[in-house]
Design a protein around this motif. Structure first.
Motif, PDB file in Angstrom:
ATOM      1  N   ASP A  90       5.809   5.910  42.424  1.00  0.00           N
ATOM      2  CA  ASP A  90       5.785   4.998  43.573  1.00  0.00           C
ATOM      3  C   ASP A  90       4.370   4.617  43.984  1.00  0.00           C
ATOM      4  O   ASP A  90       4.168   3.571  44.617  1.00  0.00           O
ATOM      5  N   ASP A  91       3.388   5.447  43.661  1.00  0.00           N
ATOM      6  CA  ASP A  91       2.008   5.173  44.033  1.00  0.00           C
ATOM      7  C   ASP A  91       1.288   4.289  43.013  1.00  0.00           C
ATOM      8  O   ASP A  91       0.142   3.883  43.239  1.00  0.00           O
ATOM      9  N   TYR A  92       1.944   3.997  41.899  1.00  0.00           N
ATOM     10  CA  TYR A  92       1.316   3.164  40.869  1.00  0.00           C
ATOM     11  C   TYR A  92       1.228   1.738  41.391  1.00  0.00           C
ATOM     12  O   TYR A  92       2.198   1.212  41.946  1.00  0.00           O
ATOM     13  N   PRO A  93       0.093   1.056  41.234  1.00  0.00           N
ATOM     14  CA  PRO A  93      -0.107  -0.246  41.881  1.00  0.00           C
ATOM     15  C   PRO A  93       0.534  -1.439  41.177  1.00  0.00           C
ATOM     16  O   PRO A  93       0.326  -2.581  41.594  1.00  0.00           O
ATOM     17  N   ALA A  94       1.295  -1.199  40.126  1.00  0.00           N
ATOM     18  CA  ALA A  94       1.949  -2.287  39.400  1.00  0.00           C
ATOM     19  C   ALA A  94       3.382  -1.904  39.072  1.00  0.00           C
ATOM     20  O   ALA A  94       3.701  -0.723  38.932  1.00  0.00           O
ATOM     21  N   GLU A  95       4.233  -2.908  38.959  1.00  0.00           N
ATOM     22  CA  GLU A  95       5.605  -2.692  38.496  1.00  0.00           C
ATOM     23  C   GLU A  95       5.825  -3.519  37.236  1.00  0.00           C
ATOM     24  O   GLU A  95       5.334  -4.643  37.121  1.00  0.00           O
TER      25      GLU A  95
ATOM     26  N   SER B 206       2.173  -0.944  53.229  1.00  0.00           N
ATOM     27  CA  SER B 206       1.656  -0.726  51.894  1.00  0.00           C
ATOM     28  C   SER B 206       1.430  -2.059  51.187  1.00  0.00           C
ATOM     29  O   SER B 206       2.095  -3.058  51.456  1.00  0.00           O
ATOM     30  N   THR B 207       0.461  -2.067  50.260  1.00  0.00           N
ATOM     31  CA  THR B 207       0.156  -3.269  49.494  1.00  0.00           C
ATOM     32  C   THR B 207       1.232  -3.495  48.444  1.00  0.00           C
ATOM     33  O   THR B 207       1.604  -2.551  47.731  1.00  0.00           O
ATOM     34  N   PRO B 208       1.757  -4.724  48.327  1.00  0.00           N
ATOM     35  CA  PRO B 208       2.786  -4.991  47.303  1.00  0.00           C
ATOM     36  C   PRO B 208       2.253  -4.702  45.904  1.00  0.00           C
ATOM     37  O   PRO B 208       1.084  -4.979  45.597  1.00  0.00           O
ATOM     38  N   ARG B 209       3.093  -4.139  45.087  1.00  0.00           N
ATOM     39  CA  ARG B 209       2.691  -3.860  43.709  1.00  0.00           C
ATOM     40  C   ARG B 209       2.635  -5.159  42.910  1.00  0.00           C
ATOM     41  O   ARG B 209       3.446  -6.058  43.095  1.00  0.00           O
ATOM     42  N   LYS B 210       1.674  -5.240  41.998  1.00  0.00           N
ATOM     43  CA  LYS B 210       1.548  -6.403  41.145  1.00  0.00           C
ATOM     44  C   LYS B 210       2.705  -6.457  40.145  1.00  0.00           C
ATOM     45  O   LYS B 210       3.100  -5.437  39.578  1.00  0.00           O
ATOM     46  N   ARG B 211       3.229  -7.656  39.930  1.00  0.00           N
ATOM     47  CA  ARG B 211       4.329  -7.851  38.990  1.00  0.00           C
ATOM     48  C   ARG B 211       3.759  -8.106  37.592  1.00  0.00           C
ATOM     49  O   ARG B 211       2.984  -9.045  37.394  1.00  0.00           O
ATOM     50  N   VAL B 212       4.150  -7.257  36.651  1.00  0.00           N
ATOM     51  CA  VAL B 212       3.578  -7.269  35.307  1.00  0.00           C
ATOM     52  C   VAL B 212       4.629  -7.680  34.290  1.00  0.00           C
ATOM     53  O   VAL B 212       5.772  -7.200  34.324  1.00  0.00           O
ATOM     54  N   GLY B 213       4.246  -8.559  33.384  1.00  0.00           N
ATOM     55  CA  GLY B 213       5.066  -8.897  32.236  1.00  0.00           C
ATOM     56  C   GLY B 213       4.446  -8.321  30.982  1.00  0.00           C
ATOM     57  O   GLY B 213       3.237  -8.458  30.764  1.00  0.00           O
ATOM     58  N   VAL B 214       5.251  -7.637  30.166  1.00  0.00           N
ATOM     59  CA  VAL B 214       4.757  -7.023  28.937  1.00  0.00           C
ATOM     60  C   VAL B 214       5.312  -7.803  27.751  1.00  0.00           C
ATOM     61  O   VAL B 214       6.529  -7.988  27.633  1.00  0.00           O
ATOM     62  N   LEU B 215       4.432  -8.269  26.885  1.00  0.00           N
ATOM     63  CA  LEU B 215       4.825  -9.025  25.701  1.00  0.00           C
ATOM     64  C   LEU B 215       4.824  -8.102  24.488  1.00  0.00           C
ATOM     65  O   LEU B 215       3.808  -7.439  24.215  1.00  0.00           O
ATOM     66  N   ILE B 216       5.933  -8.060  23.780  1.00  0.00           N
ATOM     67  CA  ILE B 216       6.080  -7.181  22.624  1.00  0.00           C
ATOM     68  C   ILE B 216       6.661  -7.952  21.445  1.00  0.00           C
ATOM     69  O   ILE B 216       7.259  -9.018  21.618  1.00  0.00           O
ATOM     70  N   SER B 217       6.498  -7.371  20.260  1.00  0.00           N
ATOM     71  CA  SER B 217       7.154  -7.899  19.062  1.00  0.00           C
ATOM     72  C   SER B 217       7.953  -6.839  18.328  1.00  0.00           C
ATOM     73  O   SER B 217       8.704  -7.164  17.411  1.00  0.00           O
ATOM     74  N   GLY B 218       7.784  -5.574  18.711  1.00  0.00           N
ATOM     75  CA  GLY B 218       8.431  -4.485  17.990  1.00  0.00           C
ATOM     76  C   GLY B 218       8.933  -3.398  18.907  1.00  0.00           C
ATOM     77  O   GLY B 218       9.541  -3.658  19.937  1.00  0.00           O
ATOM     78  N   ARG B 219       8.608  -2.135  18.559  1.00  0.00           N
ATOM     79  CA  ARG B 219       9.155  -0.996  19.295  1.00  0.00           C
ATOM     80  C   ARG B 219       8.508  -0.815  20.665  1.00  0.00           C
ATOM     81  O   ARG B 219       9.103  -0.218  21.565  1.00  0.00           O
ATOM     82  N   GLY B 220       7.286  -1.290  20.829  1.00  0.00           N
ATOM     83  CA  GLY B 220       6.673  -1.278  22.149  1.00  0.00           C
ATOM     84  C   GLY B 220       6.367   0.107  22.677  1.00  0.00           C
ATOM     85  O   GLY B 220       6.713   0.427  23.809  1.00  0.00           O
ATOM     86  N   SER B 221       5.659   0.941  21.900  1.00  0.00           N
ATOM     87  CA  SER B 221       5.357   2.291  22.390  1.00  0.00           C
ATOM     88  C   SER B 221       4.383   2.244  23.570  1.00  0.00           C
ATOM     89  O   SER B 221       4.490   3.034  24.506  1.00  0.00           O
TER      90      SER B 221
END
Length: 218
Positions: A29-34, A2-17
């Motif tokens: 598990d099938d989502y292409p990013a973590e 399987s293709t490795p999932r892309k590593r994602v960083g999320v930048l927030i300032s508040g509640r982050g909905s």
């Protein structure tokens, strides 16, 4: 293999909905990013607790000690992202204007969600401005981040009707529901390699069947 999932960083300032919507999608598990990191410029950001409870690494780079030196603050952000091997950055209510240095460093790898159908209603107070203008459709846009605010190549958009009974809060709530659907789908397109930028426009490969038009009022 399987293709490795892309590593994602999320930048927030508040509640982050929107961050929470990305975290929920990435549990599949099938989502292409973590979601590998949630990073905030505010130590008291409520979204940090949510991410921690979900077992996701969190970090804080407080902008205040850097004063007016925005680039020094962003170099600290960049170092934190690189320390966690981040490949894609998602802005999710990150309330800091980014310098050209940071934008260029992450060009083509940083996306944002904006609560309007760009290029209309860039900036703040989008819902009140939409109601005041009399538009019949409003919505949200996911786009690549460029040095010009809310002006990067558009990846995906979602629309909702503007009702005659709407006030700013009612319209905002309807758009937020679209945002929570849109952002995970847009990130999946990018992480799976289905987007490319040509002449300032995003081209998506393997698109699904064209949906019926959304027309309002009916």
């Amino acid at each position: 293999m399987s293709t490795p999932r892309k590593r994602v960083g999320v930048l927030i300032s508040g509640r982050g909905s929107n961050m929470a919507a990305l975290i929920k999608a990435a549990k599949d598990d099938d989502y292409p990013a973590e979601i590998a990191l949630v990073l905030s410029n505010r130590p008291d950001a409520a979204g940090l607790d949510h991410a921690g409870e979900a077992g996701i690494a969190t970090a804080v780079v407080d902008h205040k000690p850097f004063g007016k030196d925005r680039e020094a603050f962003e170099r600290a952000l960049d170092a934190t992202l690189r320390a966690h091997d981040i490949e894609i950055v998602c802005l999710a209510g990150f309330m800091r204007l980014l310098t050209p240095w940071f934008v260029e460093t992450w060009a083509g790898r940083m996306i944002n969600i904006h609560p309007a159908l760009l290029p209309s209603f860039k900036g703040l107070d989008t819902h009140a401005r939409a109601i005041e203008s009399g538009v019949k459709l409003h919505g949200a846009t996911v786009h690549y981040v460029t040095s010009d605010m809310d002006a990067g190549p558009i990846i995906m958009q979602g629309a909702v009707p503007v009702l005659s009974t709407d006030d700013e809060n009612a319209l905002a709530a309807r758009v937020l529901g679209v945002e929570h659907q849109l952002y995970p789908q847009a990130l999946a397109l990018i992480a799976s390699g289905r987007t490319r930028i040509e002449d300032g426009r995003v081209v998506v490969s393997e698109t699904t069947e064209t949906p019926a038009a959304l027309i309002w009022p009916v």
